[in-house]
Design an enzyme around this catalytic site. Structure first.
Site, PDB file in Angstrom:
ATOM      1  N   THR A 132      -8.312 -18.156  53.475  1.00 15.05           N
ATOM      2  CA  THR A 132      -7.644 -18.126  54.769  1.00 15.05           C
ATOM      3  C   THR A 132      -7.794 -16.776  55.463  1.00 15.05           C
ATOM      4  O   THR A 132      -8.014 -15.752  54.794  1.00 15.05           O
ATOM      5  CB  THR A 132      -6.143 -18.446  54.555  1.00 15.05           C
ATOM      6  N   ASP A 133      -7.610 -16.781  56.781  1.00 11.59           N
ATOM      7  CA  ASP A 133      -7.609 -15.507  57.526  1.00 11.59           C
ATOM      8  C   ASP A 133      -6.373 -14.677  57.203  1.00 11.59           C
ATOM      9  O   ASP A 133      -6.323 -13.471  57.492  1.00 11.59           O
ATOM     10  CB  ASP A 133      -7.712 -15.768  59.043  1.00 11.59           C
ATOM     11  N   GLU A 134      -5.349 -15.317  56.602  1.00  5.50           N
ATOM     12  CA  GLU A 134      -4.080 -14.607  56.386  1.00  5.50           C
ATOM     13  C   GLU A 134      -4.203 -13.473  55.369  1.00  5.50           C
ATOM     14  O   GLU A 134      -3.328 -12.608  55.285  1.00  5.50           O
ATOM     15  CB  GLU A 134      -2.984 -15.594  55.964  1.00  5.50           C
ATOM     16  N   TYR A 158       2.326 -16.230  50.050  1.00  3.10           N
ATOM     17  CA  TYR A 158       1.176 -17.139  50.161  1.00  3.10           C
ATOM     18  C   TYR A 158      -0.120 -16.357  50.326  1.00  3.10           C
ATOM     19  O   TYR A 158      -1.082 -16.542  49.563  1.00  3.10           O
ATOM     20  CB  TYR A 158       1.368 -18.108  51.348  1.00  3.10           C
ATOM     21  N   LYS A 162      -3.437 -15.979  47.845  1.00  7.89           N
ATOM     22  CA  LYS A 162      -4.805 -16.349  48.241  1.00  7.89           C
ATOM     23  C   LYS A 162      -5.735 -15.131  48.136  1.00  7.89           C
ATOM     24  O   LYS A 162      -6.888 -15.253  47.715  1.00  7.89           O
ATOM     25  CB  LYS A 162      -4.826 -16.902  49.674  1.00  7.89           C
TER      26      LYS A 162
HETATM   27  P1  NAD Z   1      -2.576 -28.928  51.649  1.00  4.29           P
HETATM   28  O1  NAD Z   1      -1.294 -28.271  51.282  1.00  4.29           O
HETATM   29  O2  NAD Z   1      -2.577 -29.968  52.720  1.00  4.29           O
HETATM   30  O3  NAD Z   1      -3.242 -29.611  50.343  1.00  4.29           O
HETATM   31  C1  NAD Z   1      -3.289 -28.956  49.123  1.00  4.29           C
HETATM   32  C2  NAD Z   1      -3.755 -29.964  48.075  1.00  4.29           C
HETATM   33  O4  NAD Z   1      -3.833 -29.279  46.802  1.00  4.29           O
HETATM   34  C3  NAD Z   1      -2.801 -31.148  47.881  1.00  4.29           C
HETATM   35  O5  NAD Z   1      -3.531 -32.347  47.816  1.00  4.29           O
HETATM   36  C4  NAD Z   1      -2.126 -30.852  46.538  1.00  4.29           C
HETATM   37  O6  NAD Z   1      -1.726 -32.034  45.849  1.00  4.29           O
HETATM   38  C5  NAD Z   1      -3.216 -30.099  45.816  1.00  4.29           C
HETATM   39  N1  NAD Z   1      -2.689 -29.219  44.754  1.00  4.29           N
HETATM   40  C6  NAD Z   1      -1.694 -28.299  44.874  1.00  4.29           C
HETATM   41  N2  NAD Z   1      -1.469 -27.699  43.691  1.00  4.29           N
HETATM   42  C7  NAD Z   1      -2.352 -28.236  42.810  1.00  4.29           C
HETATM   43  C8  NAD Z   1      -2.630 -28.016  41.442  1.00  4.29           C
HETATM   44  N3  NAD Z   1      -1.925 -27.117  40.731  1.00  4.29           N
HETATM   45  N4  NAD Z   1      -3.617 -28.724  40.848  1.00  4.29           N
HETATM   46  C9  NAD Z   1      -4.332 -29.649  41.560  1.00  4.29           C
HETATM   47  N5  NAD Z   1      -4.100 -29.909  42.860  1.00  4.29           N
HETATM   48  C10 NAD Z   1      -3.126 -29.211  43.488  1.00  4.29           C
HETATM   49  O7  NAD Z   1      -3.589 -27.740  51.997  1.00  4.29           O
HETATM   50  P2  NAD Z   1      -4.680 -27.616  53.155  1.00  4.29           P
HETATM   51  O8  NAD Z   1      -4.020 -27.217  54.412  1.00  4.29           O
HETATM   52  O9  NAD Z   1      -5.547 -28.803  53.123  1.00  4.29           O
HETATM   53  O10 NAD Z   1      -5.492 -26.344  52.615  1.00  4.29           O
HETATM   54  C11 NAD Z   1      -6.559 -26.518  51.678  1.00  4.29           C
HETATM   55  C12 NAD Z   1      -7.114 -25.148  51.340  1.00  4.29           C
HETATM   56  O11 NAD Z   1      -7.574 -24.497  52.531  1.00  4.29           O
HETATM   57  C13 NAD Z   1      -6.092 -24.208  50.703  1.00  4.29           C
HETATM   58  O12 NAD Z   1      -6.717 -23.480  49.702  1.00  4.29           O
HETATM   59  C14 NAD Z   1      -5.678 -23.304  51.848  1.00  4.29           C
HETATM   60  O13 NAD Z   1      -5.277 -22.038  51.384  1.00  4.29           O
HETATM   61  C15 NAD Z   1      -6.955 -23.230  52.653  1.00  4.29           C
HETATM   62  N6  NAD Z   1      -6.791 -22.994  54.088  1.00  4.29           N
HETATM   63  C16 NAD Z   1      -5.932 -23.772  54.821  1.00  4.29           C
HETATM   64  C17 NAD Z   1      -5.820 -23.546  56.203  1.00  4.29           C
HETATM   65  C18 NAD Z   1      -4.921 -24.391  57.064  1.00  4.29           C
HETATM   66  O14 NAD Z   1      -4.720 -24.055  58.234  1.00  4.29           O
HETATM   67  N7  NAD Z   1      -4.380 -25.503  56.578  1.00  4.29           N
HETATM   68  C19 NAD Z   1      -6.571 -22.528  56.801  1.00  4.29           C
HETATM   69  C20 NAD Z   1      -7.446 -21.778  56.022  1.00  4.29           C
HETATM   70  C21 NAD Z   1      -7.550 -22.021  54.671  1.00  4.29           C
END
Ligand code: NAD
Length: 344
Positions: A132-134, A158, A162
Site C-alpha cells: 500500500t501507499d500508506e 496497519y 504492511k
Molecule cells: P480485504 O480486507 O478485502 O481482503 C483480505 C482477504 O485476506 C480476505 O479475503 C481475508 O479472508 C483474507 N485473510 C485475512 N487474514 C488471512 C490469513 N491469516 N490467512 C489467509 N487469508 C487471510 O483486503 P483488500 O482491500 O482486498 O486488500 C488486499 C491487499 O491489498 C492487502 O494486502 C492490502 O494491504 C493491499 N492493498 C489494499 C488497498 C485498498 O485500498 N483496499 C490498497 C493498496 C493495497
C-alpha cells in the site's frame, strides 16, 4: 499459468481472480475467510474447472506447504492481510500476526518450494507482494507524490505491519534470491469492497438515510484507483515486471475525502433519489478524527507507465457511478456483512 492467490476471497483478490480465470490461468485461492472474505464472493468461480479453493491461514506453515506441494504454482500473488486501519488502532495483534508473521511464513515456505523447482521453472517463478501507499506515511500538501525510493514512514499499526512485510519480502530477495515483486497501490474502490471502508460506508449510510460520517474536516487527500485497474496492473507486473523491483500503482485521481463523499451523494441523488426529497449531501456529518490520521497520500507511478506501459483506464466519476450502481443492485451481498440493525 498456475497461480496461487492469497486473500482471493477479499476485495482486490476476488477481482484479480476473476481476471486471471478470464485470461485462461488456473487459480488456487488460499484464504482464511475472515470477516472480510465472505465465501459468497467466490460463488461465481466455484463451478469453473480452472478454479480451486483452500480455506486456510497464511500463518499455518503446514497448510501453506501442502498448498504449494499439491498445486505446484507457477507464481504466487500475496494479498491476504488484515486491512482496516480503524481495526488496527482498536486491536493491532491480528495485523502483526497475519501481515508480518503470515508474510514471513509464506516467504519461508515459498523459498523452500522454489528451491525444489527445476531451473526452467525457477526462471519464471515470482512472489508478488501487494502492498500500500500508506507505508510512506503522510505527504505535505504541496509535496511531490511518493516515488519507489521515498523513505518508509508508516504511522498506523496497519501501515507499520504492511511496511514490515515489504521489508521481509525485499530481504528474502536480497538474502536468499527469491524472485519477488512488490507493488504499492493507492486507495481502491469498486464492487465487493467490505462495507466498513469509506466508499461503501458513504453509499450504504445514504441508502439507509443515516448520517454519513466524515472524519474531522474531511480534507484528508487520497489517490483513488478503480479496483479493476489495480487488478490489471498486478497481472501485468507479474508477467513483465523485473524481479526484485517495486512498482507503484496509482489512479491519478487525488481527492479530499469530503469531495469524494459529496460526489457519492450527488450520484446517489441521481441513481436513488431520496423519498422525502432533498439531497443526500444533507446527511454528511463530521465526526471526531481518527487518531494519527495521515493527511495526504499520492503516488508517482511513472515507473510502471515507462517500463510496462500501464496507465489506469477508468475515470473516477464514471467508475464511482458504476460502483454505486453495483451496491444498489447487490443488496444480498452486503446485507450479510452488516451489523444486524443495518441489514435491510
Ligand atoms: P480485504 O480486507 O478485502 O481482503 C483480505 C482477504 O485476506 C480476505 O479475503 C481475508 O479472508 C483474507 N485473510 C485475512 N487474514 C488471512 C490469513 N491469516 N490467512 C489467509 N487469508 C487471510 O483486503 P483488500 O482491500 O482486498 O486488500 C488486499 C491487499 O491489498 C492487502 O494486502 C492490502 O494491504 C493491499 N492493498 C489494499 C488497498 C485498498 O485500498 N483496499 C490498497 C493498496 C493495497
Amino acid at each position: 499459468m498456475k497461480l496461487l492467490v492469497t486473500g482471493g476471497a477479499g476485495f482486490i483478490g476476488s477481482h484479480l481472480t476473476r481476471r486471471l480465470l478470464a485470461a485462461g490461468h488456473d487459480v488456487l485461492v488460499f484464504d482464511k475467510l475472515t470477516y472480510a472474505g465472505p465465501r459468497a464472493t467466490l460463488a461465481e468461480f466455484e463451478s469453473q474447472p480452472a478454479f480451486q479453493f483452500q480455506q486456510a491461514d497464511i500463518t499455518a506453515a503446514e497448510a501453506v506447504r501442502q498448498a504449494l506441494a499439491n498445486f505446484q504454482p507457477t507464481a504466487v500473488f500475496h494479498l491476504a492481510a488484515e486491512t482496516h486501519v480503524d481495526r488496527s488502532i482498536a486491536g493491532p495483534a491480528p495485523f502483526i500476526h497475519t501481515n508480518v508473521v503470515g508474510t514471513y511464513t509464506l516467504l519461508s515456505e515459498c523459498l523452500t518450494y522454489y528451491q525444489t523447482l527445476p531451473p526452467s521453472d525457477q526462471a519464471t517463478f515470482r512472489f508478488l507482494h501487494v502492498s500500500t501507499d500508506e507505508v510512506y506515511g503522510s505527504l505535505e500538501p504541496s509535496a511531490a507524490p511518493f516515488t519507489e525510493s521515498s523513505p518508509y514512514h508508516p504511522n498506523s499499526p496497519y501501515s507499520a505491519s504492511k511496511a514490515s512485510a515489504d521489508h521481509l519480502v525485499r530481504a528474502w530477495h536480497h538474502t536468499y534470491g527469491l524472485p519477488v515483486l512488490i507493488t504499492n497501490g493507492s486507495n481502491n474502490y469498486g464492487p465487493y469492497q467490505h462495507p466498513e471502508k469509506l466508499v461503501p460506508v458513504a453509499i450504504l449510510a445514504a441508502y439507509h438515510e443515516q448520517p454519513i460520517p466524515i472524519y474531522g474536516d474531511g480534507q484528508q487527500r487520497r489517490d483513488w484507483i478503480y479496483v479493476e485497474d489495480h487488478a490489471a496492473a498486478l497481472q501485468l507486473i507479474l508477467e513483465k515486471g523485473r524481479s526484485g523491483e517495486t512498482y507503484h500503482v496509482g489512479g491519478n485521481s487525488e481527492r479530499a475525502n469530503l469531495t469524494l463523499v459529496q460526489r457519492i451523494c450527488r450520484i446517489m441523488d441521481e441513481q436513488h433519489p431520496r423519498l422525502g426529497g432533498g439531497s443526500y449531501l444533507d446527511l454528511i456529518q463530521h465526526v471526531e478524527d481518527r487518531p494519527g490520521h495521515d493527511s495526504r497520500y499520492a503516488m508517482n507511478f511513472c515507473k510502471l507507465e515507462r517500463e510496462l506501459g500501464w496507465v489506469p483506464e477508468h475515470a473516477l466519476e464514471e467508475a464511482l457511478s458504476r460502483t454505486i450502481h453495483w451496491y444498489l443492485d447487490h443488496r444480498e451481498w452486503w446485507q450479510a456483512l452488516l451489523p444486524t440493525e443495518n441489514a435491510s
